[in-house]
Motif scaffolding. Structure first.
Motif, PDB file in Angstrom:
ATOM      1  N   SER A   2       0.822  -1.208   0.000  1.00 30.67           N
ATOM      2  CA  SER A   2       0.000   0.000   0.000  1.00 30.67           C
ATOM      3  C   SER A   2       0.859   1.262   0.000  1.00 30.67           C
ATOM      4  O   SER A   2       0.469   2.274  -0.548  1.00 30.67           O
ATOM      5  CB  SER A   2      -0.964   0.003   1.193  1.00 30.67           C
ATOM      6  OG  SER A   2      -0.256   0.295   2.385  1.00 30.67           O
ATOM      7  N   GLY A   3       2.063   1.192   0.574  1.00 31.57           N
ATOM      8  CA  GLY A   3       2.953   2.349   0.577  1.00 31.57           C
ATOM      9  C   GLY A   3       3.318   2.780  -0.833  1.00 31.57           C
ATOM     10  O   GLY A   3       3.296   3.971  -1.145  1.00 31.57           O
ATOM     11  N   ASN A   5       1.648   2.059  -3.573  1.00 33.05           N
ATOM     12  CA  ASN A   5       0.435   2.536  -4.250  1.00 33.05           C
ATOM     13  C   ASN A   5       0.091   3.958  -3.821  1.00 33.05           C
ATOM     14  O   ASN A   5      -0.364   4.764  -4.637  1.00 33.05           O
ATOM     15  CB  ASN A   5      -0.742   1.593  -4.003  1.00 33.05           C
ATOM     16  CG  ASN A   5      -0.664   0.356  -4.891  1.00 33.05           C
ATOM     17  OD1 ASN A   5      -0.011   0.364  -5.925  1.00 33.05           O
ATOM     18  ND2 ASN A   5      -1.320  -0.702  -4.479  1.00 33.05           N
ATOM     19  N   ASP A   6       0.333   4.275  -2.552  1.00 30.41           N
ATOM     20  CA  ASP A   6       0.117   5.639  -2.070  1.00 30.41           C
ATOM     21  C   ASP A   6       1.072   6.593  -2.779  1.00 30.41           C
ATOM     22  O   ASP A   6       0.689   7.701  -3.166  1.00 30.41           O
ATOM     23  CB  ASP A   6       0.326   5.735  -0.553  1.00 30.41           C
ATOM     24  CG  ASP A   6      -0.783   5.050   0.230  1.00 30.41           C
ATOM     25  OD1 ASP A   6      -1.847   4.769  -0.368  1.00 30.41           O
ATOM     26  OD2 ASP A   6      -0.592   4.792   1.432  1.00 30.41           O
ATOM     27  N   ASP A   9      -0.199   7.006  -6.371  1.00 32.96           N
ATOM     28  CA  ASP A   9      -1.417   7.806  -6.315  1.00 32.96           C
ATOM     29  C   ASP A   9      -1.085   9.281  -6.086  1.00 32.96           C
ATOM     30  O   ASP A   9      -1.638  10.161  -6.739  1.00 32.96           O
ATOM     31  CB  ASP A   9      -2.310   7.269  -5.183  1.00 32.96           C
ATOM     32  CG  ASP A   9      -3.773   7.488  -5.461  1.00 32.96           C
ATOM     33  OD1 ASP A   9      -4.205   7.262  -6.614  1.00 32.96           O
ATOM     34  OD2 ASP A   9      -4.491   7.888  -4.527  1.00 32.96           O
ATOM     35  N   ASN A  10      -0.160   9.541  -5.172  1.00 32.09           N
ATOM     36  CA  ASN A  10       0.244  10.914  -4.867  1.00 32.09           C
ATOM     37  C   ASN A  10       0.912  11.563  -6.081  1.00 32.09           C
ATOM     38  O   ASN A  10       0.615  12.717  -6.406  1.00 32.09           O
ATOM     39  CB  ASN A  10       1.184  10.929  -3.660  1.00 32.09           C
ATOM     40  CG  ASN A  10       1.560  12.338  -3.274  1.00 32.09           C
ATOM     41  OD1 ASN A  10       0.704  13.181  -3.027  1.00 32.09           O
ATOM     42  ND2 ASN A  10       2.854  12.608  -3.234  1.00 32.09           N
ATOM     43  N   TYR A  65      -1.408  -0.660 -10.947  1.00 32.15           N
ATOM     44  CA  TYR A  65      -2.162   0.574 -10.689  1.00 32.15           C
ATOM     45  C   TYR A  65      -2.992   0.967 -11.904  1.00 32.15           C
ATOM     46  O   TYR A  65      -4.156   1.317 -11.797  1.00 32.15           O
ATOM     47  CB  TYR A  65      -1.179   1.691 -10.315  1.00 32.15           C
ATOM     48  CG  TYR A  65      -1.821   3.019  -9.995  1.00 32.15           C
ATOM     49  CD1 TYR A  65      -2.237   3.308  -8.695  1.00 32.15           C
ATOM     50  CD2 TYR A  65      -1.981   3.988 -10.971  1.00 32.15           C
ATOM     51  CE1 TYR A  65      -2.806   4.531  -8.397  1.00 32.15           C
ATOM     52  CE2 TYR A  65      -2.549   5.217 -10.672  1.00 32.15           C
ATOM     53  CZ  TYR A  65      -2.963   5.482  -9.380  1.00 32.15           C
ATOM     54  OH  TYR A  65      -3.526   6.691  -9.084  1.00 32.15           O
TER      55      TYR A  65
END
Length: 110
Positions: A2-3, A5-6, A9-10, A65
């Motif tokens: 998730s890190g 992907n964050d 996303d950011n 993603y």
């Protein structure tokens, strides 16, 4: 996972135009990334290049993603636009320039 992907996303949401690529805009490490860099530079579009070769986790995560199997990947205003072939075709038909303009991204007149 998730890190990472964050992080993706950011990058996608905080930059108007992001190119996930092999290498950097100054030194592309594959021909396909190089072609997209040439197109963006030709259009005078300000963008951020993210080198997926720096991190295998990132290189795999960006494919998940976007649900797109290849790199480079171009994002405009948070939206996945395409890879090298799609970007080249859109550029040649002037659809890319129109897409950028409609998204509020400045494009240099040809």
């Amino acid at each position: 996972m998730s890190g990472i992907n964050d992080f993706i996303d950011n990058e996608v949401k905080s930059n108007d135009v992001v190119l996930f690529m092999k290498g950097t805009p100054q030194f592309p490490q594959c021909g396909f990334s190089g072609q997209v860099v040439q197109i963006l530079d030709y259009l005078g579009v300000p963008y951020k290049g993210v080198n997926v070769l720096a991190d295998d986790t990132l290189r795999n995560a960006i494919k998940e993603y976007s649900n797109w199997p290849t790199i480079p990947q171009l994002y405009v205003k948070g939206e996945f636009v395409g890879g090298c072939d799609i970007i080249r075709e859109m550029f040649q038909s002037e659809e890319l320039q129109q897409h950028m303009t409609e998204a509020g991204v400045p494009v240099k007149a040809a």
